[in-house]
Design a protein around this motif. Structure first.
Motif, mmCIF file in Angstrom:
data_model
loop_
_atom_site.group_PDB
_atom_site.id
_atom_site.type_symbol
_atom_site.label_atom_id
_atom_site.label_comp_id
_atom_site.label_asym_id
_atom_site.label_seq_id
_atom_site.Cartn_x
_atom_site.Cartn_y
_atom_site.Cartn_z
ATOM 1 N N ASP A 14 -1.173 -1.303 12.193
ATOM 2 C CA ASP A 14 -2.599 -1.615 12.278
ATOM 3 C C ASP A 14 -3.468 -0.407 11.976
ATOM 4 O O ASP A 14 -4.551 -0.535 11.394
ATOM 5 C CB ASP A 14 -2.931 -2.183 13.658
ATOM 6 N N ARG A 15 -3.030 0.778 12.365
ATOM 7 C CA ARG A 15 -3.804 1.988 12.068
ATOM 8 C C ARG A 15 -3.830 2.262 10.573
ATOM 9 O O ARG A 15 -4.873 2.625 10.013
ATOM 10 C CB ARG A 15 -3.214 3.188 12.812
ATOM 11 N N VAL A 16 -2.678 2.089 9.911
ATOM 12 C CA VAL A 16 -2.642 2.272 8.459
ATOM 13 C C VAL A 16 -3.489 1.214 7.778
ATOM 14 O O VAL A 16 -4.273 1.509 6.861
ATOM 15 C CB VAL A 16 -1.179 2.232 7.950
ATOM 16 N N ASP A 21 -8.446 -0.245 4.852
ATOM 17 C CA ASP A 21 -9.593 -1.144 4.735
ATOM 18 C C ASP A 21 -10.927 -0.424 4.864
ATOM 19 O O ASP A 21 -11.915 -0.802 4.210
ATOM 20 C CB ASP A 21 -9.504 -2.243 5.796
ATOM 21 N N THR A 22 -10.984 0.616 5.703
ATOM 22 C CA THR A 22 -12.266 1.274 5.968
ATOM 23 C C THR A 22 -12.487 2.540 5.153
ATOM 24 O O THR A 22 -13.626 2.930 4.903
ATOM 25 C CB THR A 22 -12.396 1.630 7.458
ATOM 26 N N ARG A 23 -11.412 3.200 4.724
ATOM 27 C CA ARG A 23 -11.543 4.490 4.046
ATOM 28 C C ARG A 23 -11.131 4.438 2.571
ATOM 29 O O ARG A 23 -11.765 5.068 1.724
ATOM 30 C CB ARG A 23 -10.681 5.549 4.748
ATOM 31 N N ILE A 24 -10.039 3.726 2.291
ATOM 32 C CA ILE A 24 -9.486 3.768 0.935
ATOM 33 C C ILE A 24 -10.063 2.673 0.054
ATOM 34 O O ILE A 24 -10.551 2.934 -1.051
ATOM 35 C CB ILE A 24 -7.948 3.681 0.992
ATOM 36 N N GLU A 95 1.627 -2.048 3.769
ATOM 37 C CA GLU A 95 0.163 -1.930 3.700
ATOM 38 C C GLU A 95 -0.247 -0.987 2.577
ATOM 39 O O GLU A 95 -1.190 -1.255 1.838
ATOM 40 C CB GLU A 95 -0.392 -1.434 5.041
ATOM 41 N N MET A 96 0.473 0.138 2.437
ATOM 42 C CA MET A 96 0.156 1.093 1.367
ATOM 43 C C MET A 96 0.332 0.468 -0.005
ATOM 44 O O MET A 96 -0.378 0.813 -0.952
ATOM 45 C CB MET A 96 1.060 2.326 1.486
ATOM 46 N N GLY A 97 1.287 -0.458 -0.124
ATOM 47 C CA GLY A 97 1.541 -1.095 -1.407
ATOM 48 C C GLY A 97 0.388 -1.955 -1.891
ATOM 49 O O GLY A 97 0.339 -2.320 -3.080
ATOM 50 N N ARG A 98 -0.555 -2.260 -1.014
ATOM 51 C CA ARG A 98 -1.677 -3.112 -1.416
ATOM 52 C C ARG A 98 -2.640 -2.380 -2.355
ATOM 53 O O ARG A 98 -3.366 -3.013 -3.117
ATOM 54 C CB ARG A 98 -2.443 -3.598 -0.171
ATOM 55 N N ILE A 99 -2.674 -1.033 -2.285
ATOM 56 C CA ILE A 99 -3.494 -0.227 -3.201
ATOM 57 C C ILE A 99 -2.617 0.905 -3.710
ATOM 58 O O ILE A 99 -2.111 1.714 -2.920
ATOM 59 C CB ILE A 99 -4.756 0.323 -2.508
ATOM 60 N N GLY A 100 -2.447 0.972 -5.019
ATOM 61 C CA GLY A 100 -1.449 1.849 -5.602
ATOM 62 C C GLY A 100 -1.541 3.311 -5.223
ATOM 63 O O GLY A 100 -0.521 3.988 -5.099
ATOM 64 N N TRP A 101 -2.775 3.831 -5.032
ATOM 65 C CA TRP A 101 -2.926 5.257 -4.760
ATOM 66 C C TRP A 101 -2.987 5.582 -3.272
ATOM 67 O O TRP A 101 -3.105 6.760 -2.895
ATOM 68 C CB TRP A 101 -4.173 5.801 -5.461
#
Length: 421
Positions: A14-16, A21-24, A95-101
């Protein structure tokens, strides 16, 4: 069998998710603009801005295993990270896989993750101080040079690159390609696999050595494209190594131990790819569902045509099955070790990219002409995921291992009487 997440697993996932969602995610347009401005092979400012924020929030080096899971590691060497289990990290990597960078923001990008684990598990204290510390601080990047254009590298015993001792040095000669990461100006280190004993045994002649990318004789001959995408600023290069001299102290673990290191490195790396791929598949399914419910053809929403109901249902089923297999593999790795999980790792390594590619293909179809254009990320994602069917070992090699395990269960079948149906 309990499928409920623990408080700690949910906490980090949830933290990732919240950070993304809020920063990246709000900075994604900045990333796209910056990555396409000027020189393609550069440091992206928005990533550098967000890295210290993630680090300050304790979302840094999340892939690093718990110290208790490591053997032969110098306890005096301090490494920064939350020391998540494979299962805990699996949830974060999806979760990281949702945005490539996103992975780089958390200092969890390949091939750095695998290289850092190699240095942590097998490096000397001097090697750790010189290379692992700046890698863990996110100050430099690295590459892994294994695949070669002249041989079928799916069988690593074919590798021809030579690493020959000459006094106090090793001399490296060879040609590597698909050397991911060499396009980044911060790439300072490469781990090179090659033959240190041409007359040695099949699995005892290979070694791995640390090679500074600025060593004389290292030439990045060209950067390769993937279905037309250059994947800058990371990229994949063809690298020529011409009498490259490195100190003998740069040898990892010892001559002839390359396969041993490779197995320790590739197990976690293979499953990290699969975790992120599930995130890519979720993105594709979301894009497909949104598109189908917002467009009308032949008098009704496209989503109301039965063929699309079947495809969407199949996508959800396949994602859920793949996630469970991925989490099972991670759990076995945590409880019994990477070697014990080799079958599960092989299965998810075949399943995850194949599953994601089918869903991406359906999502492209749902978007019509837009799906193959650059207006949507689907074509780029398909091209990137397609490489995973041979990265870290092609499907055929993993399928062979799975089949041989299955055949082994019935090795004495010929001694049993056959029964008519």
């Amino acid at each position: 069998m309990d499928f409920e997440l623990s408080d700690r697993q949910r906490h980090f996932r949830d933290r990732v998710r919240s950070f993304i969602d809020t920063r990246i995610r709000p900075r994604h347009s900045d990333y796209l603009r910056q990555s396409h401005e000027g020189d393609r092979w550069k440091v992206i400012p928005v990533i550098e801005e967000l890295k210290p924020v993630a680090r300050a929030e304790g979302l840094w080096n999340l892939f690093m295993p718990p110290r208790g899971a490591l053997t032969h590691v110098d306890d005096s060497f301090a490494f920064e990270g939350e020391q998540l289990t494979n299962l805990e990290y699996a949830l974060c990597a999806e979760e990281m896989g949702r945005i490539g960078w996103a992975s780089e923001v958390f200092n969890c990008s390949a091939p750095d993750t695998g290289n850092m684990e190699v240095l942590l598990r097998y490096g000397t204290r001097e090697q750790k101080d010189e290379w692992l510390t700046p890698l863990m601080n996110g100050e430099i990047r690295s590459a892994f040079l294994m695949t070669e254009p002249a041989v079928a590298s799916s069988d690593a015993t074919n590798i021809e690159c030579s690493i020959i001792r000459d006094g106090d040095d090793y001399v490296i000669n060879g040609r590597k390609w698909w050397s991911s990461g060499v396009g980044d100006p911060r790439c300072k280190l490469a781990i090179v696999m090659g033959k240190s004993d041409p007359e040695g045994s099949r699995h005892g002649s290979q070694s791995m050595i640390l090679m500074p990318m600025d060593a004389p004789g290292v030439t990045i001959e060209r950067m390769l494209s993937v279905y037309g995408y250059d994947h800058a600023p990371h990229g994949h290069g063809e690298v020529v190594l011409d009498n490259v001299r490195v100190p003998a102290s740069n040898m990892l673990l010892g001559e002839g131990r390359g396969f041993e290191i490779a197995q320790g490195r590739l197990g976690p790396g293979r499953i990290h790819h699969c975790m992120r791929t599930i995130g890519v598949a979720e993105n594709a399914l979301e894009a497909m569902a949104r598109r189908l419910t917002s467009r009308v053809a032949f008098g009704k929403r496209i989503s109301d045509h039965s063929v699309w109901e079947q495809r969407v249902a199949r996508a959800r089923i396949d994602i859920e099955m793949s996630r469970l297999l991925c989490l099972k593999a991670a759990d076995v790795m945590d409880r019994a070790g990477n070697k014990a999980a080799k079958l599960e790792i092989a299965m998810i390594k075949v399943q995850a990219p194949t599953m994601a590619l089918q869903i991406l293909d359906d999502a492209v179809q749902a978007h019509g002409g837009g799906g193959v254009s650059g207006d949507f990320p689907l074509a780029h994602d398909w091209a990137a995921v397609r490489t995973l069917r041979f990265a870290d070992g092609p499907d055929e090699v993993h399928a062979r291992a799975i089949a041989r395990e299955e055949f082994g269960r019935y090795a004495d079948l010929k001694t049993r009487p056959t029964t008519a149906p």
